[in-house]
Design a protein around this motif. Structure first.
Motif, PDB file in Angstrom:
ATOM      1  N   SER A 113       0.831  -1.206   0.000  1.00 46.09           N
ATOM      2  CA  SER A 113       0.000   0.000   0.000  1.00 46.09           C
ATOM      3  C   SER A 113       0.860   1.248   0.000  1.00 46.09           C
ATOM      4  O   SER A 113       1.959   1.271   0.552  1.00 46.09           O
ATOM      5  N   VAL A 114       0.321   2.304  -0.579  1.00 47.53           N
ATOM      6  CA  VAL A 114       0.965   3.622  -0.567  1.00 47.53           C
ATOM      7  C   VAL A 114       0.473   4.346   0.667  1.00 47.53           C
ATOM      8  O   VAL A 114      -0.745   4.440   0.895  1.00 47.53           O
ATOM      9  N   MET A 134      -0.910   6.867   3.371  1.00 53.53           N
ATOM     10  CA  MET A 134      -1.824   8.012   3.352  1.00 53.53           C
ATOM     11  C   MET A 134      -2.717   8.018   2.108  1.00 53.53           C
ATOM     12  O   MET A 134      -3.200   9.072   1.682  1.00 53.53           O
ATOM     13  N   SER A 135      -2.973   6.844   1.485  1.00 48.66           N
ATOM     14  CA  SER A 135      -3.860   6.785   0.323  1.00 48.66           C
ATOM     15  C   SER A 135      -4.384   5.375   0.190  1.00 48.66           C
ATOM     16  O   SER A 135      -3.928   4.458   0.873  1.00 48.66           O
ATOM     17  N   SER A 136      -5.361   5.234  -0.719  1.00 49.22           N
ATOM     18  CA  SER A 136      -5.914   3.902  -0.985  1.00 49.22           C
ATOM     19  C   SER A 136      -5.239   3.233  -2.166  1.00 49.22           C
ATOM     20  O   SER A 136      -5.677   2.176  -2.619  1.00 49.22           O
ATOM     21  N   SER A 137      -4.158   3.822  -2.699  1.00 50.44           N
ATOM     22  CA  SER A 137      -3.437   3.243  -3.832  1.00 50.44           C
ATOM     23  C   SER A 137      -2.447   2.184  -3.347  1.00 50.44           C
ATOM     24  O   SER A 137      -2.180   2.049  -2.152  1.00 50.44           O
ATOM     25  N   CYS A 138      -1.917   1.424  -4.344  1.00 51.25           N
ATOM     26  CA  CYS A 138      -0.928   0.397  -4.027  1.00 51.25           C
ATOM     27  C   CYS A 138       0.121   0.340  -5.119  1.00 51.25           C
ATOM     28  O   CYS A 138      -0.109   0.830  -6.228  1.00 51.25           O
TER      29      CYS A 138
END
Length: 218
Positions: free
Chosen positions: A24-25, A27-31
């Protein structure tokens, strides 16, 4: 066909596993996923698609190309239509300006003609008014002259009537005097004649008495 479907499910499961296990990245919901590995899986997935699906994809690509061509043709037609519309608009404006110019010229000509006719009618009306005024004055003078003559005639007739009445009165008085005079003369004449007749009658009576007396004598 079953093998193809199995291969599709297997590739999809592997994609799901890679995404679920991706880091996961913060502080975000991206990966973060391995790009090359995912691209290989997508290539395998594309190659595993049935021919019907690939044909459908080709149709979709053709549809996109057709849509792009249609969009380009529409834009070309739109541009052409806009150009023709601008030409028609410019032509309509020119025709409008020409019609307005013609209408203005015709309006000016009609106004000038109406003004000329109005002036001509006004001049004719003034001439007719002068003629009627002169004719009215002439008739008035003629009526006044006729009235004066009639007045003088009536005055003359009145004077003649008065003179005739006066003359009649004079003649009446003179006639009455003449009648009285003639009556007196007649009365005098009759009286003298009666007197003469009486004298003659007396002489005759005396002669008769004398004759009777003579006859009585023996």
């Amino acid at each position: 066909m079953t093998e193809v479907v199995y291969r599709l499910y297997e590739t999809v499961d592997e994609l799901t596993t890679v995404i679920e296990n991706a880091r996961s990245v913060p502080m975000s919901s991206s990966c973060m996923v391995p790009r090359d590995h995912l691209l290989d899986l997508l290539d395998d997935l594309r190659e595993s698609l049935p021919e019907d699906v690939q044909a459908a994809g080709a149709i979709v690509e053709q549809r996109t190309e057709i849509l792009q061509q249609a969009q380009a043709e529409a834009e070309r037609l739109t541009g052409r239509t806009r150009g023709e519309s601008d030409q028609l608009l410019n032509s309509a404006r020119r025709q409008r300006d020409e019609l307005l110019g013609t209408a203005r010229r015709q309006r000016d000509e009609l106004l000038a003609e109406a003004q000329a006719q109005a002036e001509e009618l006004l001049a004719d009306a003034e001439v007719e008014a002068d003629r009627l005024i002169a004719e009215g004055r002439a008739q008035r003078e003629a009526l006044i002259a006729e009235a004066v003559l009639e007045h003088e005639r009536l005055i003359t007739e009145t004077e003649v009537y008065r003179g005739a009445v006066s003359r009649a009165d004079e003649l009446g008085a003179q006639t009455a005097a003449d009648v009285a005079r003639m009556r007196a003369e007649v009365d005098e004449y009759v009286d003298s004649r009666l007197a003469d007749f009486g004298t003659t009658l007396e002489r005759m009576l005396r002669s008769v008495e004398k004759a009777r007396t003579t006859l009585r004598e023996p």
